[in-house]
Design a protein around this motif. Structure first.
Motif, PDB file in Angstrom:
ATOM      1  N   PRO A  32      45.589  38.730  44.169  1.00 10.24           N
ATOM      2  CA  PRO A  32      44.021  38.844  43.836  1.00 10.24           C
ATOM      3  C   PRO A  32      43.212  39.551  45.108  1.00 10.24           C
ATOM      4  O   PRO A  32      43.396  39.281  45.976  1.00 10.24           O
ATOM      5  CB  PRO A  32      43.659  37.474  43.761  1.00 10.24           C
ATOM      6  CG  PRO A  32      44.957  36.758  43.260  1.00 10.24           C
ATOM      7  CD  PRO A  32      45.883  37.515  44.079  1.00 10.24           C
ATOM      8  N   GLY A  33      42.427  40.639  44.520  1.00 13.23           N
ATOM      9  CA  GLY A  33      41.400  41.341  45.376  1.00 13.23           C
ATOM     10  C   GLY A  33      42.136  42.409  46.276  1.00 13.23           C
ATOM     11  O   GLY A  33      41.453  43.201  46.793  1.00 13.23           O
ATOM     12  N   VAL A  34      43.321  42.594  46.416  1.00 13.95           N
ATOM     13  CA  VAL A  34      44.282  43.453  46.980  1.00 13.95           C
ATOM     14  C   VAL A  34      45.438  44.093  46.542  1.00 13.95           C
ATOM     15  O   VAL A  34      45.738  43.629  45.746  1.00 13.95           O
ATOM     16  CB  VAL A  34      44.490  43.220  48.506  1.00 13.95           C
ATOM     17  CG1 VAL A  34      43.342  42.769  49.321  1.00 13.95           C
ATOM     18  CG2 VAL A  34      45.614  42.133  48.392  1.00 13.95           C
ATOM     19  N   PRO A  52      41.881  47.316  49.461  1.00 17.88           N
ATOM     20  CA  PRO A  52      40.943  46.360  48.483  1.00 17.88           C
ATOM     21  C   PRO A  52      41.117  46.796  47.137  1.00 17.88           C
ATOM     22  O   PRO A  52      41.009  48.068  46.839  1.00 17.88           O
ATOM     23  CB  PRO A  52      39.740  46.753  49.000  1.00 17.88           C
ATOM     24  CG  PRO A  52      39.650  47.215  50.557  1.00 17.88           C
ATOM     25  CD  PRO A  52      40.910  47.748  50.449  1.00 17.88           C
ATOM     26  N   ALA A  53      41.208  45.912  46.299  1.00 19.49           N
ATOM     27  CA  ALA A  53      41.405  46.173  44.990  1.00 19.49           C
ATOM     28  C   ALA A  53      40.451  47.568  44.121  1.00 19.49           C
ATOM     29  O   ALA A  53      40.815  48.475  43.534  1.00 19.49           O
ATOM     30  CB  ALA A  53      41.741  45.050  43.859  1.00 19.49           C
ATOM     31  N   SER A  54      39.280  47.375  44.618  1.00 19.74           N
ATOM     32  CA  SER A  54      38.164  48.223  44.107  1.00 19.74           C
ATOM     33  C   SER A  54      38.549  49.603  44.787  1.00 19.74           C
ATOM     34  O   SER A  54      38.191  50.634  43.990  1.00 19.74           O
ATOM     35  CB  SER A  54      36.817  47.802  44.462  1.00 19.74           C
ATOM     36  OG  SER A  54      36.624  47.525  46.012  1.00 19.74           O
TER      37      SER A  54
END
Length: 71
Positions: A32-34, A52-54
């Motif tokens: 989650p998130g990465v 970072p996932a974004s």
């Protein structure tokens, strides 16, 4: 700097990687998130970059929309 336990990571190669061990990027899902990213030629003990996932989503979007050009 945060560390992630990647001992159970399931890595998958880019669909653009060749089958002869050439230029291969692997990512692992379910963090989650990465997005953990590694070079498959470096082996399982090679370095990993946790993006970072974004930022990963923005990068993939740019690639899909051909926003990178040869110099």
């Amino acid at each position: 700097m945060r560390e992630y336990d990647l001992s159970t990571a399931r890595w998958r190669k880019s669909t653009y990687s060749d089958q002869n061990g050439g230029s291969c990027v692997e990512i692992a899902d379910d963090f989650p998130g990465v997005v953990p990213v590694r070079d498959s030629k470096a082996g399982a003990d090679g370095p990993v970059v946790a993006v970072p996932a974004s930022a990963w989503s923005a990068f993939i979007g740019a690639v899909k929309n051909a926003r990178f050009t040869a110099a």
